[in-house]
Motif scaffolding. Structure first.
Motif, short mmCIF file in Angstrom:
data_model
loop_
_atom_site.label_atom_id
_atom_site.label_comp_id
_atom_site.label_asym_id
_atom_site.label_seq_id
_atom_site.Cartn_x
_atom_site.Cartn_y
_atom_site.Cartn_z
N GLY A 67 -7.58 -27.05 -11.39
CA GLY A 67 -7.91 -26.27 -10.21
C GLY A 67 -9.35 -25.81 -10.19
O GLY A 67 -10.02 -25.83 -9.15
N LEU A 68 -9.85 -25.39 -11.34
CA LEU A 68 -11.24 -24.97 -11.43
C LEU A 68 -12.20 -26.13 -11.17
O LEU A 68 -13.20 -25.98 -10.45
N THR A 69 -11.90 -27.28 -11.75
CA THR A 69 -12.77 -28.44 -11.57
C THR A 69 -12.83 -28.86 -10.11
O THR A 69 -13.90 -29.20 -9.58
N ALA A 70 -11.69 -28.81 -9.44
CA ALA A 70 -11.65 -29.17 -8.02
C ALA A 70 -12.48 -28.21 -7.18
O ALA A 70 -13.11 -28.62 -6.19
N ARG A 71 -12.51 -26.95 -7.57
CA ARG A 71 -13.21 -25.94 -6.76
C ARG A 71 -14.68 -25.81 -7.15
O ARG A 71 -15.55 -25.67 -6.29
N TYR A 72 -15.00 -25.83 -8.45
CA TYR A 72 -16.35 -25.50 -8.90
C TYR A 72 -17.09 -26.64 -9.60
O TYR A 72 -18.29 -26.51 -9.87
N GLY A 73 -16.39 -27.71 -9.94
CA GLY A 73 -17.03 -28.79 -10.68
C GLY A 73 -16.90 -28.61 -12.18
O GLY A 73 -16.55 -27.53 -12.67
N PRO A 74 -17.17 -29.65 -12.96
CA PRO A 74 -16.92 -29.62 -14.41
C PRO A 74 -17.80 -28.64 -15.17
O PRO A 74 -17.34 -28.01 -16.12
N ASP A 75 -19.08 -28.52 -14.80
CA ASP A 75 -19.97 -27.65 -15.56
C ASP A 75 -19.58 -26.18 -15.41
O ASP A 75 -19.52 -25.43 -16.40
N LYS A 76 -19.32 -25.75 -14.18
CA LYS A 76 -18.92 -24.36 -13.96
C LYS A 76 -17.55 -24.08 -14.57
O LYS A 76 -17.30 -22.99 -15.10
N THR A 77 -16.68 -25.07 -14.52
CA THR A 77 -15.36 -24.92 -15.15
C THR A 77 -15.51 -24.64 -16.64
O THR A 77 -14.87 -23.73 -17.19
N LEU A 78 -16.36 -25.40 -17.30
CA LEU A 78 -16.58 -25.21 -18.73
C LEU A 78 -17.14 -23.82 -19.01
O LEU A 78 -16.74 -23.16 -19.97
N ASP A 79 -18.04 -23.35 -18.16
CA ASP A 79 -18.64 -22.02 -18.35
C ASP A 79 -17.60 -20.92 -18.18
O ASP A 79 -17.53 -19.98 -18.97
N ILE A 80 -16.77 -21.04 -17.14
CA ILE A 80 -15.74 -20.02 -16.89
C ILE A 80 -14.71 -20.01 -18.01
O ILE A 80 -14.32 -18.94 -18.51
N MET A 81 -14.26 -21.18 -18.43
CA MET A 81 -13.27 -21.23 -19.52
C MET A 81 -13.89 -20.74 -20.82
O MET A 81 -13.23 -20.04 -21.61
N GLY A 82 -15.14 -21.08 -21.05
CA GLY A 82 -15.81 -20.60 -22.26
C GLY A 82 -15.97 -19.09 -22.26
O GLY A 82 -15.96 -18.46 -23.33
N GLU A 83 -16.10 -18.48 -21.08
CA GLU A 83 -16.21 -17.03 -21.00
C GLU A 83 -14.97 -16.35 -21.53
O GLU A 83 -15.02 -15.26 -22.11
N GLY A 84 -13.82 -17.00 -21.35
CA GLY A 84 -12.59 -16.44 -21.90
C GLY A 84 -12.63 -16.35 -23.41
O GLY A 84 -12.18 -15.35 -24.00
N LEU A 85 -13.15 -17.37 -24.06
CA LEU A 85 -13.27 -17.33 -25.52
C LEU A 85 -14.30 -16.30 -25.97
O LEU A 85 -14.10 -15.61 -26.97
N ARG A 86 -15.39 -16.19 -25.22
CA ARG A 86 -16.39 -15.17 -25.57
C ARG A 86 -15.81 -13.77 -25.43
O ARG A 86 -16.11 -12.89 -26.24
N ALA A 87 -14.97 -13.57 -24.42
CA ALA A 87 -14.32 -12.28 -24.25
C ALA A 87 -13.39 -11.97 -25.42
O ALA A 87 -13.35 -10.84 -25.92
N LEU A 88 -12.64 -12.96 -25.85
CA LEU A 88 -11.73 -12.76 -26.97
C LEU A 88 -12.49 -12.45 -28.25
O LEU A 88 -12.11 -11.55 -29.02
N GLU A 89 -13.56 -13.20 -28.51
CA GLU A 89 -14.35 -12.94 -29.72
C GLU A 89 -14.94 -11.54 -29.71
O GLU A 89 -14.95 -10.85 -30.74
N TYR A 90 -15.40 -11.11 -28.55
CA TYR A 90 -15.92 -9.75 -28.45
C TYR A 90 -14.81 -8.74 -28.69
O TYR A 90 -15.00 -7.75 -29.43
N PHE A 91 -13.66 -8.95 -28.07
CA PHE A 91 -12.54 -8.01 -28.22
C PHE A 91 -12.16 -7.83 -29.68
O PHE A 91 -12.01 -6.70 -30.16
N GLN A 92 -11.99 -8.93 -30.38
CA GLN A 92 -11.58 -8.84 -31.78
C GLN A 92 -12.64 -8.13 -32.63
O GLN A 92 -12.31 -7.30 -33.47
N SER A 93 -13.90 -8.47 -32.41
CA SER A 93 -14.95 -7.83 -33.21
C SER A 93 -15.08 -6.35 -32.86
O SER A 93 -15.30 -5.52 -33.75
N PHE A 94 -14.91 -6.00 -31.60
CA PHE A 94 -15.00 -4.60 -31.18
C PHE A 94 -13.89 -3.77 -31.82
O PHE A 94 -14.14 -2.69 -32.37
N VAL A 95 -12.67 -4.28 -31.78
CA VAL A 95 -11.54 -3.57 -32.40
C VAL A 95 -11.78 -3.37 -33.89
O VAL A 95 -11.55 -2.29 -34.44
#
Length: 433
Positions: free
Chosen positions: A85-113
C-alpha cells in the motif's frame, strides 16, 4: 474516563500513582502542553531538560485516556497500509524511509527506557501474528521477505504444521514471528514518565482542561477552569481525546472506540499452553484481535473493535467470548474479570503525524500503534520546537491532513467497521470453500 469500575482496572491493580501536587497555575509559561499521556509528557520532559518552563494541562488524571489502558505492545509499528500500500501511494524510496522510521522509533524507545531506568516491565519476547486465511499467509510471507531484505528485520514465517511452537491454537494457517516486538506495562510506563517530567521541572495540572485558546501576537492565552495561562508555544497532545477546545488536533483525527478484556488468573500451565514463549500475539484481517499475556504473566488480555466498545460490560464479555474461543477453545469456561474501552485516533491517510499546524504543535494519529511512536514523536517534536538538529522524520513531508466531513466521521467509522467485518467474513468463507 478517570472513574473506572473495579472490573475495568486491570492496569491499576497494585500500581499506586505518585501524588501530583495541586499547584496554582502560572500566569506565564514558555510552553503549554495539553494532555498528560505519553506524547505530552515525553515532549514536556525534553523541553524542560532544555531549559524551558513547561506547564502540562490535563483534563482528567494523568493517563486518563489511552496511555493507561492500551495493549502495551511495542515494536516497529509499521504503517497500516503495509509495504504494498505504501509503495502504491508514495513509491519505493519513501516507503523504505517510512518503514525504516518504525525501526528508528523502536531503537529509540528501548534505549530511552534503559537509559532512564523506567520501571515498566519491558519484555522483548517477540510477537506471533496468525494468518486467518491462506492468502493472508502468502501476503505476510512476501512482506516478511521485503522486511528482511530491505530493513534487516528478523522475522520468521511459521507454517501451520509448526505453529504450536508459538501458540496453543489450530485456527490459523501459520503466521509470522516478529522478533523485535515486545510488551510493557502501559500504566507503569506512563507513571515513570510523569515522575521523570516532574523531576525535570515540569508542572502537571490534573483536572484542568483547556476550554478556549486565543492568540495575541506571538503568545497564546489558554483559558481553563482555574484561570488563564499565557504561553509562547502550545503543544496539543490530546490525540484520540481531542475536543472542540483542541480543534487543531480534533479536526485531523477520527476517534474510534475499541475495547479490551482480561481473563481471571490462569494457571502457569495454561499460560504456557496458550503462548509457549510468552510472546505478544495477534492476527491478520481488517478487524483483528490482538492479545497478550498480562505484564505479570497471570492473565490473558484481548482487545480490538469487537462488540459494542463502551457499551454494557456483559455485552462486551459475550462479544469477546466468541472471538476468544474461536482462537482458544480451551478458554470456553474462563471468566473475564476486567472489561474496559477507550479511544484510538486514526487519520485519513493511515499515518501518524507531527509538526506545526494552525499555529500549534501536534503529534498523534497513531492508528492504534502509539506506545513506541509516542515517546519517539515526543522527542522529535521537542527538537522541532527547540530548533535542534535531528528533528526530521519520514512523516514530515506528509503534512497532517484534516478529516473530510469531520462531523460525520464517527458514523463513517462505525459503518466502515461493519463493512470490514463483512469483508473479513467473506474472505474466510472463500478460503474454506
Amino acid at each position: 474516563m478517570t472513574d473506572l469500575r473495579p472490573d475495568e482496572r486491570v492496569y491499576w491493580d497494585h500500581v499506586v500513582a505518585p501524588e501530583i501536587p495541586l499547584r496554582p497555575l502560572p500566569e506565564q509559561t514558555d510552553v503549554a502542553v495539553i494532555g498528560a499521556g505519553y506524547t505530552g509528557l515525553a515532549t514536556a520532559l525534553h523541553l524542560a531538560r532544555a531549559g524551558r518552563q513547561v506547564t502540562v494541562l490535563e483534563a482528567g488524571a494523568v493517563g486518563a485516556g489511552c496511555s493507561s489502558r492500551n495493549g502495551g505492545m511495542v515494536g516497529p509499528s509499521f504503517h497500516k497500509l503495509g509495504v504494498a500500500g505504501l509503495t502504491a501511494r508514495y513509491g519505493p524510496d519513501k516507503t523504505l524511509d517510512i518503514m525504516g522510521e518504525g525501526l528508528r522509533a523502536l531503537e529509540y524507545f528501548q534505549s530511552f527506557v534503559a537509559e532512564e531506568g523506567l520501571d515498566c516491565d519491558l519484555q522483548m519476547r517477540g510477537r506471533f501474528r496468525g494468518a486467518r486465511t491462506r492468502a493472508d499467509y502468502e501476503a505476510t510471507a512476501r512482506e516478511c521477505d521485503w522486511l528482511s531484505r530491505h530493513l534487516d528485520l528478523p522475522c520468521d514465517m511459521i507454517p501451520k504444521a509448526e505453529q504450536h511452537r508459538e501458540i496453543g491454537s489450530d485456527t490459523y494457517y501459520g503466521g509470522v514471528v516478529y522478533h523485535r516486538d515486545g510488551g510493557v506495562h502501559p500504566r507503569k510506563l506512563l507513571l515513570a514518565l510523569a515522575q521523570k517530567a516532574q523531576a525535570a521541572g515540569v508542572t502537571i495540572h490534573e483536572t484542568c482542561p483547556l476550554t478556549a485558546l486565543r492568540w495575541d501576537g506571538d503568545r497564546a492565552t489558554l483559558a481553563t477552569p482555574r484561570g488563564p495561562v499565557r504561553a509562547g508555544e502550545v503543544v496539543m497532545a490530546t490525540n484520540a481525546y481531542a475536543d472542540a477546545a483542541t480543534r487543531a488536533m480534533h479536526r485531523r483525527v477520527v476517534q474510534i472506540r475499541t475495547a479490551a478484556v482480561a481473563t481471571e488468573p490462569l494457571s502457569a500451565e495454561m499460560m504456557r499452553a496458550l503462548t509457549p514463549k510468552g510472546r505478544m500475539l495477534g492476527e491478520s484481517g481488517r478487524l483483528f484481535m490482538w492479545y497478550r499475556p498480562s505484564p505479570d504473566g497471570q492473565r490473558f488480555i484481548f482487545g480490538g473493535r469487537l462488540g459494542r466498545p463502551g457499551g454494557p460490560a456483559d455485552t462486551q464479555r459475550r462479544a469477546f467470548a466468541a472471538a476468544v474461543t474461536r482462537v482458544f477453545p480451551q478458554l470456553s469456561d474462563v471468566e473475564f474479570s476486567h472489561v474496559w474501552s477507550g479511544n484510538v485516533a486514526y487519520t485519513p491517510d493511515h499515518s501518524p503525524h507531527l509538526g506545526q499546524q494552525d499555529g500549534v504543535w501536534l503529534a498523534g494519529g497513531y492508528c492504534g500503534s502509539g506506545v513506541t511512536r509516542s515517546l519517539y514523536f515526543g522527542m522529535k517534536l521537542a527538537r522541532k520546537i527547540l530548533g535542534q538538529p535531528g528533528a526530521d522524520t519520514a512523516f514530515d513531508a506528509l503534512g497532517f491532513p484534516t478529516v473530510p466531513c469531520k462531523p460525520l466521521s464517527g458514523l463513517g467509522a462505525r459503518l466502515l467497521t461493519r463493512w470490514y467485518g463483512h469483508l473479513d467474513a467473506r474472505d474466510l468463507r472463500r478460503d474454506r470453500a
